[in-house]
Design an enzyme around this catalytic site. Structure first.
Site, PDB file in Angstrom:
ATOM      1  N   PHE A  41      -2.528  16.505   3.895  1.00  0.00           N
ATOM      2  CA  PHE A  41      -2.820  15.978   2.556  1.00  0.00           C
ATOM      3  C   PHE A  41      -1.515  15.875   1.770  1.00  0.00           C
ATOM      4  CE2 PHE A  41      -4.511  15.080  -1.405  1.00  0.00           C
ATOM      5  CZ  PHE A  41      -5.875  14.904  -1.343  1.00  0.00           C
ATOM      6  N   ARG A  81       1.018  12.066  -9.201  1.00  0.00           N
ATOM      7  CA  ARG A  81       1.489  10.704  -8.890  1.00  0.00           C
ATOM      8  C   ARG A  81       2.934  10.489  -9.333  1.00  0.00           C
ATOM      9  NH1 ARG A  81      -2.931   7.421  -7.290  1.00  0.00           N
ATOM     10  NH2 ARG A  81      -4.899   7.799  -8.344  1.00  0.00           N
ATOM     11  N   GLU A  94       0.840  -1.206   0.000  1.00  0.00           N
ATOM     12  CA  GLU A  94       0.000   0.000   0.000  1.00  0.00           C
ATOM     13  C   GLU A  94       0.872   1.252   0.000  1.00  0.00           C
ATOM     14  OE1 GLU A  94      -2.569   1.343  -0.615  1.00  0.00           O
ATOM     15  OE2 GLU A  94      -4.374   0.454   0.210  1.00  0.00           O
ATOM     16  N   ASP A  95       0.333   2.332  -0.527  1.00  0.00           N
ATOM     17  CA  ASP A  95       1.065   3.594  -0.457  1.00  0.00           C
ATOM     18  C   ASP A  95       0.787   4.309   0.868  1.00  0.00           C
ATOM     19  OD1 ASP A  95      -1.561   3.954  -1.233  1.00  0.00           O
ATOM     20  OD2 ASP A  95      -1.165   5.601  -2.599  1.00  0.00           O
ATOM     21  N   ASP A 126      -4.758   5.154   6.103  1.00  0.00           N
ATOM     22  CA  ASP A 126      -5.366   6.346   6.682  1.00  0.00           C
ATOM     23  C   ASP A 126      -6.341   5.859   7.767  1.00  0.00           C
ATOM     24  OD1 ASP A 126      -6.365   8.891   6.944  1.00  0.00           O
ATOM     25  OD2 ASP A 126      -7.029   9.119   4.903  1.00  0.00           O
TER      26      ASP A 126
HETATM   27  C1  PRP Z   1      -5.870   5.362  -0.806  1.00  0.00           C
HETATM   28  C2  PRP Z   1      -4.758   4.399  -0.400  1.00  0.00           C
HETATM   29  C3  PRP Z   1      -5.492   3.298   0.288  1.00  0.00           C
HETATM   30  C4  PRP Z   1      -6.672   4.013   0.924  1.00  0.00           C
HETATM   31  C5  PRP Z   1      -6.357   4.262   2.360  1.00  0.00           C
HETATM   32  O1  PRP Z   1      -6.399   4.950  -2.023  1.00  0.00           O
HETATM   33  O2  PRP Z   1      -4.036   3.934  -1.512  1.00  0.00           O
HETATM   34  O3  PRP Z   1      -5.925   2.292  -0.592  1.00  0.00           O
HETATM   35  O4  PRP Z   1      -6.833   5.266   0.237  1.00  0.00           O
HETATM   36  O5  PRP Z   1      -7.453   4.836   3.004  1.00  0.00           O
HETATM   37  P1  PRP Z   1      -8.117   4.211   4.298  1.00  0.00           P
HETATM   38  O6  PRP Z   1      -7.023   3.672   5.186  1.00  0.00           O
HETATM   39  O7  PRP Z   1      -8.825   5.386   4.900  1.00  0.00           O
HETATM   40  O8  PRP Z   1      -9.071   3.145   3.865  1.00  0.00           O
HETATM   41  P2  PRP Z   1      -7.345   5.843  -2.910  1.00  0.00           P
HETATM   42  O9  PRP Z   1      -8.767   5.462  -2.645  1.00  0.00           O
HETATM   43  O10 PRP Z   1      -6.985   7.286  -2.748  1.00  0.00           O
HETATM   44  O11 PRP Z   1      -7.019   5.335  -4.394  1.00  0.00           O
HETATM   45  P3  PRP Z   1      -5.676   5.461  -5.266  1.00  0.00           P
HETATM   46  O12 PRP Z   1      -4.650   4.550  -4.634  1.00  0.00           O
HETATM   47  O13 PRP Z   1      -6.098   4.973  -6.622  1.00  0.00           O
HETATM   48  O14 PRP Z   1      -5.234   6.899  -5.268  1.00  0.00           O
END
Ligand code: PRP
Length: 180
Positions: free
Chosen positions: A153, A166, A99-100, A103
């Site tokens: 952010f 990105r 994961e990146d 949150d």
């Molecule tokens: C981001 C990130 C995780 C998620 C984390 O993805 O990559 O998958 O949000 O959030 P959480 O812990 O509150 O569930 P995003 O929906 O922004 O999609 P992306 O990776 O395509 O930008």
């Protein structure tokens, strides 16, 4: 573009160094036994996966999953759905979810629950960034964490705002004016 950023949180060199350390740690922990599949959660983790995988000194395979929270905006709602599922069967495999950012933790909780039903040998999580202040679930255990960050952010190195930024090699805090 620089005027969109409040500050650079992690420079390119700092990220590369930390990713190499994570790769070395993962290589040590898994050794060479068994099958290890790196599961990249699209789309943000693609950049991290590409660098991390090349720092792991053992055989791995890649698979990809795209999940989405219901509801728009910058907050995940807790209701998650699979947009794109894995291509391969993970039964008996060691799974490392890449994961990146974590949150609220709700996306990962859902993904881990789904993957556990498929009888993998193990499931672990590596995330580049962790925002612990935002966590709403205690059920997500992070096995490898690049950096802990404050509740700001952030964009770059895979992370976006409205699909932009990105491709930045660094991670920056976006100015509120840039997203309001
Ligand atoms: C981001 C990130 C995780 C998620 C984390 O993805 O990559 O998958 O949000 O959030 P959480 O812990 O509150 O569930 P995003 O929906 O922004 O999609 P992306 O990776 O395509 O930008």
């Amino acid at each position: 573009m620089d005027q969109d950023f409040k500050e650079i949180l992690f420079a390119e060199e700092e990220i590369q160094k930390r990713v190499r350390e994570l790769g070395q740690q993962i290589s040590r922990d898994y050794g060479s036994e068994g099958d290890l599949v790196l599961i990249c959660i699209l789309r943000g983790a693609v950049v991290f996966l590409a660098d991390l995988a090349r720092s792991i000194d053992r055989q791995v395979t890649f698979d990809f999953m795209d999940v989405s929270s219901y509801g728009a905006g910058t907050e995940s709602s807790g209701v998650v759905r699979i947009i794109k599922d894995l291509e391969e069967n993970i039964e008996g495999q060691h799974v490392l979810i890449v994961e990146d950012i974590i949150d609220t933790g709700q996306t990962l909780k859902y993904v881990v629950d789904v993957l556990q039903t498929r009888k993998p040998a193990s499931v672990k999580i590596v995330t580049l960034l962790d925002k612990p202040e935002r966590r709403v679930t205690k059920q997500v255990k992070i096995d490898y964490n690049g950096f802990e960050i404050p509740d700001e952010f952030v964009v770059g190195y895979g992370l976006d705002y409205a699909q932009k930024y990105r491709n930045l090699p660094f991670i920056a805090v976006l100015k509120p004016e840039a997203y309001s």
